[in-house]
Design a protein around this motif. Structure first.
Motif, PDB file in Angstrom:
ATOM      1  N   GLU A 101     -59.312 -22.471 -46.167  1.00 44.19           N
ATOM      2  CA  GLU A 101     -58.116 -23.234 -46.488  1.00 44.19           C
ATOM      3  C   GLU A 101     -58.124 -24.535 -45.692  1.00 44.19           C
ATOM      4  O   GLU A 101     -58.697 -24.597 -44.601  1.00 44.19           O
ATOM      5  CB  GLU A 101     -56.867 -22.414 -46.149  1.00 44.19           C
ATOM      6  CG  GLU A 101     -56.881 -21.088 -46.864  1.00 44.19           C
ATOM      7  CD  GLU A 101     -55.489 -20.599 -47.214  1.00 44.19           C
ATOM      8  OE1 GLU A 101     -55.394 -19.492 -47.750  1.00 44.19           O
ATOM      9  OE2 GLU A 101     -54.515 -21.327 -46.962  1.00 44.19           O
ATOM     10  N   GLU A 102     -57.509 -25.551 -46.271  1.00 51.69           N
ATOM     11  CA  GLU A 102     -57.373 -26.818 -45.538  1.00 51.69           C
ATOM     12  C   GLU A 102     -56.229 -26.651 -44.546  1.00 51.69           C
ATOM     13  O   GLU A 102     -55.134 -26.244 -44.942  1.00 51.69           O
ATOM     14  CB  GLU A 102     -57.047 -27.936 -46.519  1.00 51.69           C
ATOM     15  CG  GLU A 102     -56.979 -29.311 -45.885  1.00 51.69           C
ATOM     16  CD  GLU A 102     -56.536 -30.363 -46.889  1.00 51.69           C
ATOM     17  OE1 GLU A 102     -57.415 -30.803 -47.664  1.00 51.69           O
ATOM     18  OE2 GLU A 102     -55.344 -30.697 -46.900  1.00 51.69           O
ATOM     19  N   VAL A 103     -56.493 -26.901 -43.289  1.00 47.27           N
ATOM     20  CA  VAL A 103     -55.436 -26.791 -42.277  1.00 47.27           C
ATOM     21  C   VAL A 103     -55.126 -28.170 -41.695  1.00 47.27           C
ATOM     22  O   VAL A 103     -55.899 -29.116 -41.838  1.00 47.27           O
ATOM     23  CB  VAL A 103     -55.818 -25.804 -41.144  1.00 47.27           C
ATOM     24  CG1 VAL A 103     -55.881 -24.382 -41.683  1.00 47.27           C
ATOM     25  CG2 VAL A 103     -57.136 -26.200 -40.477  1.00 47.27           C
ATOM     26  N   SER A 104     -53.972 -28.276 -41.072  1.00 44.51           N
ATOM     27  CA  SER A 104     -53.443 -29.597 -40.692  1.00 44.51           C
ATOM     28  C   SER A 104     -54.145 -30.190 -39.470  1.00 44.51           C
ATOM     29  O   SER A 104     -54.149 -31.401 -39.295  1.00 44.51           O
ATOM     30  CB  SER A 104     -51.946 -29.467 -40.392  1.00 44.51           C
ATOM     31  OG  SER A 104     -51.775 -28.401 -39.471  1.00 44.51           O
ATOM     32  N   SER A 105     -54.750 -29.331 -38.618  1.00 46.90           N
ATOM     33  CA  SER A 105     -55.363 -29.888 -37.402  1.00 46.90           C
ATOM     34  C   SER A 105     -56.445 -28.960 -36.878  1.00 46.90           C
ATOM     35  O   SER A 105     -56.458 -27.770 -37.212  1.00 46.90           O
ATOM     36  CB  SER A 105     -54.297 -30.055 -36.318  1.00 46.90           C
ATOM     37  OG  SER A 105     -53.969 -28.758 -35.807  1.00 46.90           O
TER      38      SER A 105
END
Ligand code: 55R
Length: 124
Positions: A101-105
């Motif tokens: 999954e794409e995570v924010s940081s």
């Protein structure tokens, strides 16, 4: 034929369907993945897949890998596995997958990848 061939229509235990095109001479293939996973409420749930398998001229039960770039999320899944044929000619794809999954940081990177298994059987 004793060879386990990847092209055609498959379903996994989640009820997702995938169609794999003809495998070309270098083992490459493409296809479409129709997920049964209601990850989002979006109706478009067909995603492209690209992969490769070991050539079946030498191998009867080839290993393969493919990547699904989900159209409805910023996630990516890679599948790796082997195509098996039982003595009745029934084919099964035994796979393991990584869902990224794409995570924010970077601090959230630790929780960004899930792993699991999927078994695909032929439809029709
Ligand atoms: O953004 C997302 C979230 C969950 C997803 N689950 N689908 C899968 C994940 C792993 C293996 C098979 C599937 C499937 O849909 O069959 C796909 C995209």
């Amino acid at each position: 034929a004793r060879k386990c061939v990847l092209s055609g229509l498959w379903k996994n235990e989640l009820g997702s369907n995938m169609t794999i095109s003809a495998v070309n001479t270098d083992g490459g293939f493409t296809g479409l993945y129709h997920t049964a996973v209601t990850a989002t409420d979006k109706h478009i749930r067909v995603s492209p897949l690209k992969g490769s398998q070991k050539p079946t001229n030498q191998r009867k039960q080839p290993t393969f890998g493919f990547t699904v770039s989900w159209t409805f999320s910023n996630s990516m899944t890679v599948f790796v596995g082997q195509c098996f044929m039982d003595d009745k000619g029934k084919e099964t794809l035994k796979t393991m997958w990584l869902l990224r999954e794409e995570v924010s940081s970077p601090g959230a990177d630790w929780k960004a990848t899930r792993v699991g298994t999927n078994i695909f059987t032929r439809i029709k």
